[in-house]
Every structure is written in structure tokens, then in C-alpha cells.
Write an enzyme that holds these catalytic residues in place. Structure first.
Site, mmCIF file in Angstrom:
data_model
loop_
_atom_site.group_PDB
_atom_site.id
_atom_site.type_symbol
_atom_site.label_atom_id
_atom_site.label_comp_id
_atom_site.label_asym_id
_atom_site.label_seq_id
_atom_site.Cartn_x
_atom_site.Cartn_y
_atom_site.Cartn_z
ATOM 1 N N GLU A 259 0.868 -1.178 0.000
ATOM 2 C CA GLU A 259 0.000 0.000 0.000
ATOM 3 C C GLU A 259 0.906 1.228 0.000
ATOM 4 O O GLU A 259 1.470 1.593 1.027
ATOM 5 C CB GLU A 259 -0.921 -0.015 1.229
ATOM 6 C CG GLU A 259 -1.920 -1.156 1.235
ATOM 7 C CD GLU A 259 -2.963 -1.028 0.139
ATOM 8 O OE1 GLU A 259 -3.225 0.113 -0.312
ATOM 9 O OE2 GLU A 259 -3.516 -2.054 -0.280
ATOM 10 N N CYS B 225 -1.495 9.697 2.284
ATOM 11 C CA CYS B 225 -1.163 9.111 0.984
ATOM 12 C C CYS B 225 -2.252 9.367 -0.056
ATOM 13 O O CYS B 225 -2.004 9.240 -1.253
ATOM 14 C CB CYS B 225 -0.906 7.614 1.124
ATOM 15 S SG CYS B 225 -2.291 6.679 1.787
#
Length: 498
Positions: free
Chosen positions: A222, A256
Site C-alpha cells: 500500500e 497518501c
């Protein structure tokens, strides 16, 4: 609450291996735990975090230098509970064997067994160090696994509290948390897990994937990326700017999923800048002494982000700093690691900020005359974790969906795809591989084992070994010829290709 931190102490590789061996031995005694056992583990794990919520929030405040406990409670401690509740509620459904069509006209029945992989390693990031280990660890527990967590060394106070919290409710054979620096992280990545889950930067992700590859450990990555936002020709530019201002300043841009750059219609640039400025000032009427502002996490990241801004300015970018005029000469402030909300206009192509994920309260603004310019720019870059479109569901938006690739797309708001706890979440290419959340998380940490059975009076394998009789040779040749003729005929009939 004043918190101190001791120097980071690494965990010896031998101790990490001992913890892994203990979990693997415990898993062997109960390789497919039932749903009540899994729920009990999930509940104890989550209870451990919630019972230490205030202490964790205080530790996060200390680790960041300034992070309001309420923000930590909202985003890091409570933020994953809906996803966790959904996984907990769906256990029996997800665990149930899945029937598949029987082979040989129904003579060979089969089903898929959803089996725990075994021991899962979870390596967490620093920006949301609790939530982004909590959720994948719970989904691994839901799939019936044991879990080892490597907590971020950039949040050492929080890591110490988290390890103690988990140990208060979980045995180390169920879930164990280890803290330590680079040596521990390297040794952790080298362990022969049954699955390794990593959240962090592409740079570190490469190292983790390389280490896991040596042991053929499957990996979920991720990561992040240069998340674009396109303000469409039909959009309300002022409203889009308002929403983007909020999106860019969650956790002071250290997310993110944050938009890194925005494309706006050339004719709407001034409107965008003014609306963005007003929105930021509404959220932060003061900045440098405002207790609601999250600091940049450490000196290295502060220097990196300010360096990106200075590089862009040196190459011709126009900086728009958004703080009250009375504070303009006090920011950025290295002592408290506060970088002001900033827009960069007219940023040249060779500026470093166009290539590196920002992870701070800075948004690069580009303009376009034709929206296809924006679409082509996004399509030419590395695949981001998330893309944003502000405007209606038009042919322009559909063209954007066809011609660009990203982990997810959200239209008219921030992080909609991530917030859907049923939908799979993950990146693609440079922004990651694999997915979690909902059933995707359960599947990530499960092995789908096919169980096929036969009660036929003859064995099938006998037909696949010699003797190669004339009849068998002729039969295979005839079957190949028939298959070839069929596909060739279909290629000459375009109406049948669908």
C-alpha cells in the site's frame, strides 16, 4: 501529558524468528479457527487499542511535535472501526466453502476452502501509525491468521504504548508488536511469513518486496503517489477549490490519498486561488501558534518539503502562502516544523516537486485550455493511489476513466473510495499492489484452496499415460483439428466474437 522516549532499541533477528516460530506452532494447533474464536481475537485486539486511546493520542501528539489528540482519535483510533465492524459481521459468510461447477459433466464435484495463510507480518507507516496497522491486522485475524506487527520507528512513543496495549489483551502467539529502527525493520522483512503487508513509500516498498521475494513471501504493498485532481470545465471552480483545500490539509497534507496537484481551467485560475485561500483561512484563521495544526512529523521531512518548494521557486514557480499577513514573516518555522498552506503556480516541468510525492500542505496548480491536456498529463505519469475529478459525470469524466489508471477515483470529494468499507482498496503500479478492506481484505489473507473429489469407478490419470494407441493418436489429432476449425471460423464471423 508530558511524554519522554528512550533511544530506539532494535530487536535481534533471533528474537524475531522466535516470535514467528511461536506463532506458527500455535497456528498449527488450530489451523482453521472458528468464527467465535476469530471474533474474540478481533474484539480483544480492538478493545486493547480503545482502552489506551487517550494514551495513544497523547503519544501521537508528542511524536509529531503537535498533533491535536482529537484528530488522532478521529483518524487513527476510531477511523477504522466501521471497516472492522463489517469484517466482524461477515465472518460466517466469508468463511463458508464456495461451490464451483463440477468438472466432466458433473462427475467431479469441487469447492473452494477459504483457509488462513498462517502468520501475517504487518509493517506500518508513520502518518497514521495506529489505524494503518489496526485495520490490516484485524482483517488478517478475521481470515484466521496470527499477526506480527512492526510499528513505525518514526512514532516511538506511540509504538511503545501500542505494544503495551496489545500485550494487555493478546498473547504474543496471537498478535505481537515489535518496535525498533532500520535493523529491526530489515530483519522483520527477511522473515519467512505466510504473507507480508506493507504500507509506506514506494522507495521502502521496493526494499520490502525484494526481501520478501527472497523467501517467496506474497506481499501486499500500500504505497502512495502523485495524486491528481482535475477541475472539469463544467465544475463550480470555487466549490472545487474549497473542497480541495480541505482535502490537502487533513493531517497537514501527510496523507497518501491527498491531492498533490490540480488542473483547473485557465479562465478559472484566479477564482480557484481566491476560493482556496478563503477556505484555508476559514480552517486556520491563525497558523503558527494554532494548537489545531499538525506539525510535519520530523526534521528530515520538514527539510524535504521546504526544499521542494524552494527548488520550484528557484525555477520560476510563483508561491502563494496562505496565512494571516501578521504571520507571513514567521513561516515556515523549522523549530516547530510548521510549513504554511501553500499554492505553487506556473511550476515548470523540471521542478522536483512534479516528480516527488509532497506529503505536506502544498498544492501545485496547473491550468488547461482543453481538458484533454489534463487527462493526457495524468495518463503519462506513474499510476497514483487516487485520482480526483470535480465536475459532473460527463463524457469528459468518462474519457478520464478510460484513459488514466489509478488505485481509485473519487468524484467531487476526497477519499470516497477509501471510505467505502465494503469496496477493495489498493494501488496499482507505483502506488502498490493487492488490496484490502471488506471481503478483499479477507481474501488477501486467505488461501483459496480447491477441494476436488471423485467417486468414479476408474481413475482419470490412466488415460494420460501410455500406451499411445492408434485410436488415441487419431482422437487427439481430430480434437485439435476441430478446435482449430472452430476458432478460425469464429474469426471470420465478427458478429459472433462477442
Amino acid at each position: 501529558m508530558t511524554m519522554t522516549t528512550a533511544p530506539i532499541v532494535d530487536v535481534a533477528p533471533e528474537e524475531l524468528q522466535r516470535l514467528l516460530d511461536a506463532q506458527r506452532a500455535a497456528q498449527a494447533l488450530d489451523p482453521i479457527p472458528d468464527a467465535p474464536t476469530r471474533r474474540d481475537r478481533i474484539d480483544r485486539f480492538v478493545a486493547a487499542v480503545l482502552e489506551h486511546g487517550d494514551e495513544l493520542a497523547a503519544a501521537l501528539d508528542a511524536d509529531f511535535g503537535s498533533r491535536p489528540p482529537t484528530i488522532s482519535m478521529e483518524l487513527d483510533i476510531l477511523g477504522g472501526l466501521e471497516t472492522i465492524a463489517f469484517a466482524r459481521a461477515q465472518l460466517e459468510t466469508w468463511m463458508a466453502p464456495t461451490e464451483v461447477p463440477a468438472a466432466m459433466g458433473g462427475a467431479i464435484p469441487a469447492y473452494v476452502q477459504n483457509r488462513p495463510k498462517g502468520v501475517v507480518g504487518v509493517i506500518g507507516p508513520w502518518n497514521f501509525p495506529v489505524a494503518l496497522v489496526l485495520v490490516p491486522a484485524v482483517e488478517a485475524l478475521a481470515a484466521g491468521n496470527r499477526v506480527m506487527i512492526k510499528f513505525s520507528d518514526m512514532a516511538p512513543r506511540t509504538g511503545a504504548v501500542f505494544a503495551r496495549a496489545v500485550a494487555s489483551r493478546m498473547s504474543p502467539e496471537e498478535v505481537v508488536v515489535v518496535n525498533g529502527g532500520l535493523a529491526t525493520a530489515t530483519a522483520f522483512s527477511d522473515l519467512r511469513f505466510d504473507h507480508l503487508f506493507f504500507t509506506g513509500s514506494p522507495k521502502v516498498g521496493r526494499l520490502v518486496a525484494t526481501a520478501a521475494g527472497r523467501n517467496l513471501v506474497p506481499v501486499t504493498l500500500e504505497l502512495g503517489g502523485k495524486n491528481p485532481a482535475v477541475v472539469a470545465p463544467d465544475a463550480d471552480v470555487a466549490e472545487a477549490a474549497k473542497r480541495l483545500a480541505a482535502a490537502r490539509h487533513i493531517n497537514n497534507g501527510q496523507v497518501c490519498l491527498s491531492p498533490d496537484y490540480a488542473f483547473v481551467p485557465e479562465s478559472g485560475r484566479d477564482t480557484f486561488v481566491e476560493s482556496y485561500r478563503n477556505a484555508v483561512l476559514a480552517h486556520f484563521p491563525t497558523f503558527i501558534d494554532n494548537p489545531d495544526v499538525v506539525s510535519i512529523v520530523n526534521d528530515a521531512n520538514y527539510a524535504r518539503v521546504t526544499g521542494l518548494v524552494e527548488d520550484a521557486k528557484s525555477k520560476g514557480a510563483v508561491e502563494v502562502v496562505i496565512v494571516p499577513e501578521s504571520e507571513r514573516n514567521r513561516v515556515p518555522d523549522a523549530q516547530v516544523r510548521r510549513i504554511p498552506p501553500t499554492l505553487l503556480l506556473d511550476t515548470p516541468a523540471d521542478a522536483e516537486i512534479n516528480a516527488e510525492e509532497i506529503f505536506g500542505p502544498v498544492l501545485v496548480v496547473h491550468t488547461y485550455r482543453d481538458v484533454d491536456e489534463a487527462i493526457s498529463f495524468v495518463a503519462a505519469g506513474e499510476h497514483p493511489l487516487s485520482s480526483y475529478w470535480y465536475g459532473a459525470d460527463t463524457s469528459d469524466f468518462q474519457r478520464f476513466l478510460v484513459n488514466t489508471t489509478s488505485g481509485a477515483v473519487s468524484r467531487n470529494d476526497f477519499g470516497l473510495a477509501y471510505g467505502n468499507h465494503v469496496a477493495p482498496f489498493g494501488g496499482v503500479g507505483m502506488s502498490g499492489s493487492g488490496a484490502y478492506h471488506g471481503m478483499a481484505g479477507f481474501d488477501t489473507f486467505s488461501h483459496q484452496r480447491v477441494i476436488a473429489q471423485s467417486d468414479l469407478p476408474i481413475g482419470l490419470a490412466a488415460a494420460l499415460v501410455p500406451p499411445l494407441t492408434p485410436e488415441r493418436v487419431a482422437g487427439v489429432a481430430a480434437a485439435a483439428a476441430a478446435a482449430t476449425a472452430d476458432i478460425t471460423a469464429r474469426l471470420h464471423r465478427p458478429d459472433e466474437r462477442s
